[in-house]
Design a protein around this motif. Sequence first.
Motif, PDB file in Angstrom:
ATOM      1  N   ALA A   1      26.943  -6.002  32.537  1.00  0.00           N
ATOM      2  CA  ALA A   1      27.094  -5.317  31.250  1.00  0.00           C
ATOM      3  C   ALA A   1      26.301  -4.013  31.228  1.00  0.00           C
ATOM      4  N   LEU A   2      25.060  -4.065  31.700  1.00  0.00           N
ATOM      5  CA  LEU A   2      24.250  -2.847  31.723  1.00  0.00           C
ATOM      6  C   LEU A   2      24.693  -1.911  32.843  1.00  0.00           C
ATOM      7  N   GLY A   3      25.250  -2.476  33.923  1.00  0.00           N
ATOM      8  CA  GLY A   3      25.811  -1.631  34.976  1.00  0.00           C
ATOM      9  C   GLY A   3      27.031  -0.868  34.495  1.00  0.00           C
ATOM     10  N   TYR A   4      27.900  -1.553  33.746  1.00  0.00           N
ATOM     11  CA  TYR A   4      29.066  -0.880  33.171  1.00  0.00           C
ATOM     12  C   TYR A   4      28.641   0.103  32.083  1.00  0.00           C
ATOM     13  N   LEU A   5      27.588  -0.237  31.340  1.00  0.00           N
ATOM     14  CA  LEU A   5      27.067   0.692  30.336  1.00  0.00           C
ATOM     15  C   LEU A   5      26.617   1.989  31.004  1.00  0.00           C
ATOM     16  N   THR A   6      25.901   1.864  32.113  1.00  0.00           N
ATOM     17  CA  THR A   6      25.433   3.049  32.837  1.00  0.00           C
ATOM     18  C   THR A   6      26.603   3.864  33.377  1.00  0.00           C
ATOM     19  N   ALA A   7      27.614   3.169  33.921  1.00  0.00           N
ATOM     20  CA  ALA A   7      28.802   3.867  34.418  1.00  0.00           C
ATOM     21  C   ALA A   7      29.536   4.564  33.278  1.00  0.00           C
ATOM     22  N   GLY A   8      29.586   3.898  32.115  1.00  0.00           N
ATOM     23  CA  GLY A   8      30.242   4.495  30.959  1.00  0.00           C
ATOM     24  C   GLY A   8      29.557   5.768  30.504  1.00  0.00           C
ATOM     25  N   VAL A   9      28.223   5.782  30.558  1.00  0.00           N
ATOM     26  CA  VAL A   9      27.484   6.983  30.163  1.00  0.00           C
ATOM     27  C   VAL A   9      27.801   8.138  31.109  1.00  0.00           C
ATOM     28  N   ARG A  10      27.894   7.857  32.405  1.00  0.00           N
ATOM     29  CA  ARG A  10      28.250   8.909  33.363  1.00  0.00           C
ATOM     30  C   ARG A  10      29.638   9.457  33.056  1.00  0.00           C
ATOM     31  N   ARG A  11      30.593   8.573  32.746  1.00  0.00           N
ATOM     32  CA  ARG A  11      31.943   9.019  32.394  1.00  0.00           C
ATOM     33  C   ARG A  11      31.909   9.852  31.106  1.00  0.00           C
ATOM     34  N   ASN A  12      31.147   9.371  30.136  1.00  0.00           N
ATOM     35  CA  ASN A  12      31.084  10.065  28.850  1.00  0.00           C
ATOM     36  C   ASN A  12      30.494  11.458  29.002  1.00  0.00           C
ATOM     37  N   ARG A  13      29.443  11.572  29.795  1.00  0.00           N
ATOM     38  CA  ARG A  13      28.804  12.872  29.993  1.00  0.00           C
ATOM     39  C   ARG A  13      29.690  13.817  30.790  1.00  0.00           C
ATOM     40  N   ALA A  14      30.658  13.233  31.523  1.00  0.00           N
ATOM     41  CA  ALA A  14      31.622  14.050  32.267  1.00  0.00           C
ATOM     42  C   ALA A  14      32.843  14.390  31.420  1.00  0.00           C
ATOM     43  N   GLY A  15      32.848  13.932  30.155  1.00  0.00           N
ATOM     44  CA  GLY A  15      33.942  14.263  29.251  1.00  0.00           C
ATOM     45  C   GLY A  15      35.123  13.322  29.312  1.00  0.00           C
ATOM     46  N   GLU A  16      34.932  12.104  29.835  1.00  0.00           N
ATOM     47  CA  GLU A  16      36.017  11.122  29.905  1.00  0.00           C
ATOM     48  C   GLU A  16      35.862  10.131  28.759  1.00  0.00           C
ATOM     49  N   TYR A  17      36.833  10.140  27.849  1.00  0.00           N
ATOM     50  CA  TYR A  17      36.764   9.314  26.653  1.00  0.00           C
ATOM     51  C   TYR A  17      37.972   8.382  26.583  1.00  0.00           C
ATOM     52  N   GLY A  18      37.872   7.365  25.731  1.00  0.00           N
ATOM     53  CA  GLY A  18      38.964   6.413  25.563  1.00  0.00           C
ATOM     54  C   GLY A  18      38.506   5.004  25.885  1.00  0.00           C
ATOM     55  N   VAL A  19      39.462   4.132  26.224  1.00  0.00           N
ATOM     56  CA  VAL A  19      39.175   2.725  26.496  1.00  0.00           C
ATOM     57  C   VAL A  19      39.306   2.454  27.988  1.00  0.00           C
ATOM     58  N   PHE A  20      38.276   1.858  28.568  1.00  0.00           N
ATOM     59  CA  PHE A  20      38.251   1.530  29.990  1.00  0.00           C
ATOM     60  C   PHE A  20      37.959   0.044  30.159  1.00  0.00           C
ATOM     61  N   GLY A  21      38.522  -0.549  31.202  1.00  0.00           N
ATOM     62  CA  GLY A  21      38.240  -1.936  31.530  1.00  0.00           C
ATOM     63  C   GLY A  21      37.401  -2.031  32.788  1.00  0.00           C
ATOM     64  N   PRO A  22      36.925  -3.240  33.127  1.00  0.00           N
ATOM     65  CA  PRO A  22      36.054  -3.416  34.290  1.00  0.00           C
ATOM     66  C   PRO A  22      36.755  -3.223  35.628  1.00  0.00           C
ATOM     67  N   ALA A  23      38.090  -3.134  35.626  1.00  0.00           N
ATOM     68  CA  ALA A  23      38.817  -2.824  36.858  1.00  0.00           C
ATOM     69  C   ALA A  23      39.110  -1.330  36.965  1.00  0.00           C
ATOM     70  N   ASP A  24      38.701  -0.553  35.955  1.00  0.00           N
ATOM     71  CA  ASP A  24      38.953   0.888  35.941  1.00  0.00           C
ATOM     72  C   ASP A  24      37.773   1.699  36.459  1.00  0.00           C
ATOM     73  N   LEU A  25      36.587   1.101  36.502  1.00  0.00           N
ATOM     74  CA  LEU A  25      35.403   1.815  36.960  1.00  0.00           C
ATOM     75  C   LEU A  25      34.426   0.817  37.566  1.00  0.00           C
ATOM     76  N   MET A  26      33.578   1.309  38.438  1.00  0.00           N
ATOM     77  CA  MET A  26      32.584   0.461  39.083  1.00  0.00           C
ATOM     78  C   MET A  26      31.281   0.514  38.304  1.00  0.00           C
ATOM     79  N   PRO A  27      30.628  -0.638  38.098  1.00  0.00           N
ATOM     80  CA  PRO A  27      29.321  -0.606  37.434  1.00  0.00           C
ATOM     81  C   PRO A  27      28.300   0.105  38.310  1.00  0.00           C
ATOM     82  N   ARG A  28      27.353   0.769  37.678  1.00  0.00           N
ATOM     83  CA  ARG A  28      26.279   1.449  38.396  1.00  0.00           C
ATOM     84  C   ARG A  28      25.082   0.523  38.495  1.00  0.00           C
ATOM     85  N   PHE A  29      24.415   0.551  39.630  1.00  0.00           N
ATOM     86  CA  PHE A  29      23.259  -0.338  39.820  1.00  0.00           C
ATOM     87  C   PHE A  29      22.035   0.250  39.132  1.00  0.00           C
TER      88      PHE A  29
END
Length: 365
Positions: free
Chosen positions: A337-365
């Motif tokens: 959950a926190l790995g996906y949260l971290t990955a989501g922040v990277r996407r958000n800061r890169a300007g990628e918005y919308g709905v993503f699932g756990p098969a759409d991005l890799m969690p960050r360690f």
Amino acid sequence: MNNIDFAVLGTGGIGRRALEYSRSKDDLTPVAACDRNGVAVDHDGLDVDELLAATEGNIASEAGASDASEAGASDASGEDADPRPDGGVAVKRSGEMQGVAASAQADPTETPIDGVVAESDAIDAVLVALPNLEHDFIPRVGERFAEAGYEGVLVDVLKRSRVIDILDDRAATFEESGITFVCGAGATPGFLTGAAALAAQSFVEVESVDIWWGVGLKSGYEDNRGTIREDIAHLDGYDIETARDLSDEEIEAIVEEHDGRIEFTDMEHADDVLLERAGICDADDVTVGGILDVCSDEKPTTTTVEVTGRTFDGERGTNTFQLDDDTSMAANVNGPALGYLTAGVRRNRAGEYGVFGPADLMPRF
């Protein structure tokens, strides 16, 4: 730039463990947390030890009014009341402070989610750690952040397949608001969904994905009553509405009826639609089941993902992914959950918005 200030909605088993887990991550700072009794905010970082001590034994599983809605429910004072994590309505309790409200960092409130929304300009991400005992509850929470102009990340650990469609219906709203919403980001769906997506890479056609989990929850039973309530909704004769209305005593009776060891088959877990929306396989080709043992902390069975398919050169095989039996539910839910949260922040800061699932991005360690 790499530091992430995040909030947690809900301090039951998942929320508490997320706060505890974050202490092992230098770049994650919890700055807000709430439950149905209160909200704690400190933009310099919450005192996690004090907050955990205050919320020890905090249980968000009492049955609420089944017909109460988040938008229209009001308390005795006539003011809008926050939805309780179980789908009922939050009411101000008399007597000794309970849950987050017992913390020296917190203020008691009847609208705790609004308290976090009001501070969200300075929050990078929000982990929604609330049982979804109304299908549109978590999507409605997301809408509240969007309506407030929040530009950041929302992450949930929801389970139900049909909730994904409700979130997808709101994707345009999240995109316009600048929200990156990562859904189903716990263990299953989440960690195991991502594992299935990786295991599928050997194949040009996936025939089946079989997910089988085991959880031993003796010492975590009190903190995870809300999760157990959600799981009971998957048993024959129950659904999300009837499970929501069960009393704690009725839940304990169901657990005792199964001798503390409940087996689930053909569960409505969102792994199916999340793998389908990622193009891995059809939702009908995914099965999820498992065993919950509340009498032992040892896993009653090994958590396994099996992906069967056909390779480009005509071979048929099965790739298998297993979790070690010594890894706890808390580790396998909150780490991802926190790995996906971290990955989501990277996407958000890169300007990628919308709905993503756990098969759409890799969690960050």
